[in-house]
Design a protein around this motif. Structure first.
Motif, PDB file in Angstrom:
ATOM      1  N   PRO A   1       0.837  -1.203   0.000  1.00 41.53           N
ATOM      2  CA  PRO A   1       0.000   0.000   0.000  1.00 41.53           C
ATOM      3  C   PRO A   1       0.876   1.259   0.000  1.00 41.53           C
ATOM      4  CG  PRO A   1      -0.684  -1.523   1.731  1.00 41.53           C
ATOM      5  CD  PRO A   1       0.593  -2.055   1.146  1.00 41.53           C
ATOM      6  N   CYS A   2       0.444   2.238  -0.753  1.00 45.11           N
ATOM      7  CA  CYS A   2       1.202   3.489  -0.861  1.00 45.11           C
ATOM      8  C   CYS A   2       0.471   4.617  -0.146  1.00 45.11           C
ATOM      9  CB  CYS A   2       1.383   3.882  -2.326  1.00 45.11           C
ATOM     10  SG  CYS A   2       2.420   2.771  -3.262  1.00 45.11           S
ATOM     11  N   VAL A   3       1.241   5.493   0.432  1.00 48.47           N
ATOM     12  CA  VAL A   3       0.698   6.698   1.058  1.00 48.47           C
ATOM     13  C   VAL A   3       1.082   7.869   0.161  1.00 48.47           C
ATOM     14  CG1 VAL A   3       0.799   8.207   3.071  1.00 48.47           C
ATOM     15  CG2 VAL A   3       0.954   5.727   3.360  1.00 48.47           C
TER      16      VAL A   3
ATOM     17  N   HIS B   1      10.800  15.001   7.048  1.00 47.09           N
ATOM     18  CA  HIS B   1       9.841  14.275   7.890  1.00 47.09           C
ATOM     19  C   HIS B   1       8.946  13.349   7.060  1.00 47.09           C
ATOM     20  CE1 HIS B   1       7.387  17.682   6.544  1.00 47.09           C
ATOM     21  NE2 HIS B   1       6.331  16.934   6.816  1.00 47.09           N
ATOM     22  N   THR B   2       8.788  13.643   5.789  1.00 52.54           N
ATOM     23  CA  THR B   2       7.989  12.813   4.893  1.00 52.54           C
ATOM     24  C   THR B   2       8.830  11.713   4.255  1.00 52.54           C
ATOM     25  OG1 THR B   2       6.587  14.703   4.358  1.00 52.54           O
ATOM     26  CG2 THR B   2       6.534  12.889   2.822  1.00 52.54           C
TER      27      THR B   2
ATOM     28  N   VAL C   1      10.323   5.689  -1.819  1.00 50.84           N
ATOM     29  CA  VAL C   1       9.695   6.840  -2.454  1.00 50.84           C
ATOM     30  C   VAL C   1       9.463   6.565  -3.932  1.00 50.84           C
ATOM     31  CG1 VAL C   1      10.001   9.288  -3.025  1.00 50.84           C
ATOM     32  CG2 VAL C   1      10.790   8.414  -0.814  1.00 50.84           C
ATOM     33  N   VAL C   2       8.266   6.902  -4.393  1.00 56.71           N
ATOM     34  CA  VAL C   2       7.947   6.853  -5.821  1.00 56.71           C
ATOM     35  C   VAL C   2       7.724   8.293  -6.264  1.00 56.71           C
ATOM     36  CG1 VAL C   2       6.380   6.021  -7.607  1.00 56.71           C
ATOM     37  CG2 VAL C   2       6.841   4.605  -5.587  1.00 56.71           C
ATOM     38  N   VAL C   3       8.538   8.740  -7.204  1.00 59.49           N
ATOM     39  CA  VAL C   3       8.441  10.097  -7.734  1.00 59.49           C
ATOM     40  C   VAL C   3       7.728  10.013  -9.083  1.00 59.49           C
ATOM     41  CG1 VAL C   3       9.743  12.087  -8.587  1.00 59.49           C
ATOM     42  CG2 VAL C   3      10.593  10.773  -6.647  1.00 59.49           C
TER      43      VAL C   3
END
Length: 167
Positions: free
Chosen positions: A4-6, A42-43, A49-51
């Motif tokens: 799952p991605c946020v 903080h993120t 990470v997916v950009v």
């Protein structure tokens, strides 16, 4: 990736700094990127990470962004591009460089070589067919649009620019 991605923002983007790829020198393009994008540690810290970006032109902006992400603590970086690879100059209003300067051409379209140069874990592009399908579906229009910078097929014949002409 399969987890799952946020959705969150990894950069604060300064709205007062213009597009970096149109700056006349690499030094100015690099400076613009550093002024334009501020990573949000903080993120990013400890995360995969997916950009998602619209395109990669020369690749230097993407390479700098990846470095900023890792410096902010990203564990892995995956890049997804919402267009096909830019392989040809645009003569219709976009200030793209010569074919030789374009990222996809420098790496002969080799995704693995592009990943290595960008220092990312994965890289994916939208296909030319996927771009046409998405644009047609979202606009409802069946009219064509120029995609010469992705295919090299121009809607009108293009004459090569002769050396020494300044017009």
């Amino acid at each position: 990736m399969g987890r799952p991605c946020v959705f969150d923002f990894g950069f604060f983007r300064n709205p007062y700094v213009g597009r970096s790829f149109i700056s006349p020198s690499q030094e100015l393009r690099d400076l613009k990127v550093l002024c334009k994008f501020n990573p949000m540690e903080h993120t990013l810290s400890g995360r995969d990470v997916v950009v998602v970006d619209d395109s990669i032109v020369r690749g230097t902006t993407a390479q700098q962004l990846v470095k900023l992400l890792y410096n902010a603590g990203a564990r892995t970086v995956h890049v997804r591009i919402a267009s096909p690879p830019v392989t040809d100059p645009c003569y219709y209003g976009m200030d793209f460089p010569s074919r030789e300067e374009l990222f996809a051409n420098k790496h002969n379209g080799d995704i693995e070589a592009m990943c290595k140069w960008l220092k990312v874990d994965s890289l994916g592009y939208l296909s030319p067919e996927g771009l046409v399908e998405a644009a047609t579906r979202s606009s409802g229009s069946k009219h064509s649009f120029c995609r010469a910078c992705f295919t090299g097929v121009y809607p009108v014949p293009i004459e090569p620019i002769k050396e020494g002409n300044d017009w």
